[in-house]
Scaffold this motif. Structure first.
Motif, PDB file in Angstrom:
ATOM      1  N   GLN A 155       0.930  -1.137  -0.202  1.00 28.73           N
ATOM      2  CA  GLN A 155       0.011   0.205  -0.143  1.00 28.73           C
ATOM      3  C   GLN A 155       0.850   1.236  -0.006  1.00 28.73           C
ATOM      4  N   PHE A 156       0.216   2.297   0.257  1.00 24.52           N
ATOM      5  CA  PHE A 156       1.257   3.740   0.270  1.00 24.52           C
ATOM      6  C   PHE A 156       1.757   3.977  -1.078  1.00 24.52           C
ATOM      7  N   ALA A 157       1.034   3.432  -2.184  1.00 22.60           N
ATOM      8  CA  ALA A 157       1.856   3.680  -3.416  1.00 22.60           C
ATOM      9  C   ALA A 157       1.898   5.066  -3.907  1.00 22.60           C
ATOM     10  N   SER A 158       0.861   6.168  -3.596  1.00 23.49           N
ATOM     11  CA  SER A 158       1.093   7.476  -3.557  1.00 23.49           C
ATOM     12  C   SER A 158       1.998   8.230  -2.829  1.00 23.49           C
ATOM     13  N   LEU A 159       2.458   7.483  -1.450  1.00 24.31           N
ATOM     14  CA  LEU A 159       3.146   8.427  -0.670  1.00 24.31           C
ATOM     15  C   LEU A 159       4.267   9.167  -1.158  1.00 24.31           C
ATOM     16  N   ARG A 160       4.648  10.480  -1.029  1.00 19.62           N
ATOM     17  CA  ARG A 160       5.905  10.896  -1.246  1.00 19.62           C
ATOM     18  C   ARG A 160       6.377  11.798  -0.134  1.00 19.62           C
ATOM     19  N   ALA A 161       5.693  11.857   0.909  1.00 27.33           N
ATOM     20  CA  ALA A 161       6.545  12.493   2.183  1.00 27.33           C
ATOM     21  C   ALA A 161       6.111  11.835   3.560  1.00 27.33           C
ATOM     22  N   LEU A 162       7.237  11.573   4.369  1.00 25.00           N
ATOM     23  CA  LEU A 162       6.886  10.715   5.530  1.00 25.00           C
ATOM     24  C   LEU A 162       7.710  11.695   6.705  1.00 25.00           C
ATOM     25  N   SER A 163       6.798  11.868   7.688  1.00 26.27           N
ATOM     26  CA  SER A 163       7.221  12.590   8.934  1.00 26.27           C
ATOM     27  C   SER A 163       7.218  11.645  10.169  1.00 26.27           C
ATOM     28  N   LEU A 164       8.122  11.369  10.863  1.00 28.24           N
ATOM     29  CA  LEU A 164       8.156  10.327  11.687  1.00 28.24           C
ATOM     30  C   LEU A 164       8.808  10.572  13.101  1.00 28.24           C
ATOM     31  N   PHE A 165       8.010  10.614  14.392  1.00 30.54           N
ATOM     32  CA  PHE A 165       8.818  10.744  15.580  1.00 30.54           C
ATOM     33  C   PHE A 165       8.877   9.561  16.088  1.00 30.54           C
ATOM     34  N   VAL A 166      10.273   9.091  16.163  1.00 31.00           N
ATOM     35  CA  VAL A 166      10.773   7.920  16.516  1.00 31.00           C
ATOM     36  C   VAL A 166      11.268   7.910  18.135  1.00 31.00           C
ATOM     37  N   GLU A 167      10.767   7.001  18.663  1.00 28.56           N
ATOM     38  CA  GLU A 167      11.331   6.628  20.414  1.00 28.56           C
ATOM     39  C   GLU A 167      10.610   5.186  20.380  1.00 28.56           C
ATOM     40  N   LYS A 168      10.952   4.422  21.478  1.00 29.15           N
ATOM     41  CA  LYS A 168      10.946   3.173  21.583  1.00 29.15           C
ATOM     42  C   LYS A 168       9.635   2.400  20.886  1.00 29.15           C
ATOM     43  N   SER A 169       8.467   3.026  21.394  1.00 28.84           N
ATOM     44  CA  SER A 169       7.201   2.432  20.840  1.00 28.84           C
ATOM     45  C   SER A 169       7.076   2.309  19.237  1.00 28.84           C
ATOM     46  N   THR A 170       7.702   3.427  18.523  1.00 29.83           N
ATOM     47  CA  THR A 170       7.540   3.547  17.179  1.00 29.83           C
ATOM     48  C   THR A 170       8.607   2.881  16.578  1.00 29.83           C
TER      49      THR A 170
ATOM     50  N   ASP B  41      10.128  11.486  -1.565  1.00 36.38           N
ATOM     51  CA  ASP B  41      11.187  12.512  -1.823  1.00 36.38           C
ATOM     52  C   ASP B  41      11.296  13.406  -0.623  1.00 36.38           C
ATOM     53  N   THR B  42      10.407  13.290   0.382  1.00 36.45           N
ATOM     54  CA  THR B  42      10.674  14.268   1.755  1.00 36.45           C
ATOM     55  C   THR B  42      10.633  13.435   2.831  1.00 36.45           C
ATOM     56  N   LEU B  43      11.745  13.555   3.682  1.00 36.56           N
ATOM     57  CA  LEU B  43      11.764  12.678   4.838  1.00 36.56           C
ATOM     58  C   LEU B  43      11.947  13.420   6.069  1.00 36.56           C
ATOM     59  N   ASP B  44      11.143  13.609   6.997  1.00 37.65           N
ATOM     60  CA  ASP B  44      11.505  14.331   8.236  1.00 37.65           C
ATOM     61  C   ASP B  44      11.513  13.212   9.325  1.00 37.65           C
TER      62      ASP B  44
END
Length: 336
Positions: free
Chosen positions: A133-148, A167-170
Motif C-alpha cells: 500500500q501507500f503507493a502515492s506516498l511522497r512525504a513521511l514525517s516520523l517521530f521515533v522513540e521506543k514504541s514507534t 522524496d521528503t523525509l522528516d
C-alpha cells in the motif's frame, strides 16, 4: 452555529472545506473517560457525510479505540485525502494506525508524531498488516522513540512504505537511553538514507542525543548522505548544540562532499551554542560542498527566558560565518 450551517438543507458549505482538525478531550495523553468523547463522536457522525472535498485530516490527542468503527468508515470515505497527521494519539497497536492510513489511495503525506502505543510490535507484523500500500506516498514525517521504533525498522527494511517513492523525509529521533539503543536507531537511519537517497529532495533530521553518548568512544556511527544526488534541502534541528554535536554534523556534511551539486539550502536550528570556533569550522565544511549558490538558514528554535542569552547567540552567529556573510548566503531567522 458552524455545524448548523454545514448540515443545513441545500447547504454547499461542506464542499468548500478541505482540511479537518479532530482534537480529542485528552490533555497531554492523560486518560479521558469515553463519555467525554460523546460530543466529538456525535459531531463527527453528523458533519463527515457533508464533507466531499477534504484533502487533509489531522488528529490530535485522541484514543483511537474509542472512535466508533462507523466513524472511521466515514473518514475512510473521504477519498480525496492527501495528507494525514497523527499527533499525541493512543493506539493499541501500530498496525491499526497503518491499516487506517493505507485506506486513503491518494495519500501523499503521512505525519506520525508522539504516539502512545499499548502493545509492542515488530516490523515483520507490520509488513503483513497491509502490504503493497501507500503507493502515492511522497512525504513521511516520523517521530521515533521506543514504541514507534518498528516503523523505523520497517522503513529501513523497505517494507510497509515504498521508500523508492519518497522524496521528503522528516525524522525526529530520540536516542535518550543507552549507547546500544542509539547505535541501533542510527543504524536504521543509515540504512534508510542509503536506500532512499537517490530520490530524496528534502531531508530534515531532528536527532536528540545526550552529549555523554556523543563522547563515548563506541559512538562512531553517523548517517551517510553519499547517495543524496538529488537533494535540494537539508535541515538539522537541535535544541542545544555542543561542540561535539557540531563536529558530528560536520562529519555528516563531509559525506556529501562529492554529491552536493544539487543542494540549494541548508537549514540549522539552534537554541544555544557553547563554542563559536566550531561554527567557523562548520562554515568551512559548507564551503567544501560542490555548490556555489547555497542558502544557509540559521533559525532560533525557541526564545530564551533570559534575553541576554538570545543576544549572545545572535552575536556569535553574526561573526561565525564570515565568508557566507560576505557572499550574502547566510540568513538568520527568528530574531526580531
Amino acid at each position: 452555529r458552524f455545524m448548523e450551517l454545514v448540515k443545513a438543507p441545500r447547504s454547499r458549505l461542506g464542499r468548500y472545506i478541505q482540511r479537518i482538525y479532530i482534537e480529542g478531550p485528552e490533555d497531554s495523553l492523560t486518560d479521558a473517560p469515553s463519555q467525554h468523547y460523546s460530543y466529538l463522536i456525535s459531531d463527527l457522525q453528523e458533519v463527515l457525510p457533508c464533507l466531499t472535498n477534504v484533502s487533509e485530516i489531522e488528529m490530535v490527542s485522541i484514543t483511537w479505540n474509542i472512535i466508533p468503527h462507523e466513524v472511521k468508515i466515514q473518514m475512510e470515505n473521504l477519498t480525496k485525502v492527501k495528507t494525514l497527521s497523527w499527533c499525541l494519539v493512543r493506539v493499541d497497536r501500530l498496525d491499526q494506525l497503518l491499516v487506517f492510513s493505507a485506506g486513503f489511495p491518494r495519500l501523499q503525506t503521512l505525519r506520525i508524531d508522539e504516539l502512545r502505543v499499548k502493545a509492542a510490535s515488530s516490523y515483520q507484523s507490520l509488513s503483513y498488516s497491509y502490504p503493497n500500500q501507500f503507493a502515492s506516498l511522497r512525504a513521511l514525517s516520523l517521530f521515533v522513540e521506543k514504541s514507534t521504533m518498528p516503523l523505523l525498522s520497517a522503513l529501513s527494511s523497505n517494507v510497509v512504505f515504498p521508500v523508492g517513492n519518497i522524496d521528503t523525509l522528516d525524522l525526529w529521533i530520540r536516542c535518550w537511553d543507552t549507547l546500544a539503543y542509539s547505535l541501533e536507531t542510527l543504524g536504521y537511519l543509515d540504512s534508510i538514507l542509503k536506500d532512499i537517497g537517490p530520490t530524496l529532495r528534502v531531508l530534515r533530521l531532528r536527532i536528540n542525543i545526550f552529549d555523554s553518548l556523543l563522547d563515548d568512544p563506541g559512538f562512531e556511527l553517523l548517517p551517510s548522505l553519499r547517495q543524496m544526488v538529488n537533494l535540494k534541502s537539508l535541515q538539522f534541528m537541535r535544541w542545544v548544540s555542543s561542540s561535539r554535536d557540531l563536529m558530528w554534523i560536520r562529519n555528516i556534511l563531509r559525506t556529501m562532499s562529492f554529491v552536493g551539486y544539487s543542494l540549494e539550502s541548508i537549514h540549522f536550528g539552534f537554541w544555544m551554542v557553547d563554542n563559536s570556533n566550531h561554527l567557523a569550522l562548520l562554515e568551512q565544511e559548507i564551503l567544501e560542498l560542490k555548490t556555489t549558490n547555497i542558502r544557509v538558514i540559521v533559525e532560533r528554535l525557541e526564545r530564551s527566558r533570559w534575553e541576554p542569552l538570545d543576544m549572545e547567540l545572535l552575536k556569535i552567529l553574526k561573526v561565525s560565518f564570515p565568508e557566507l556573510s560576505r557572499r550574502g548566503q547566510i540568513h538568520l531567522v527568528g530574531w526580531d
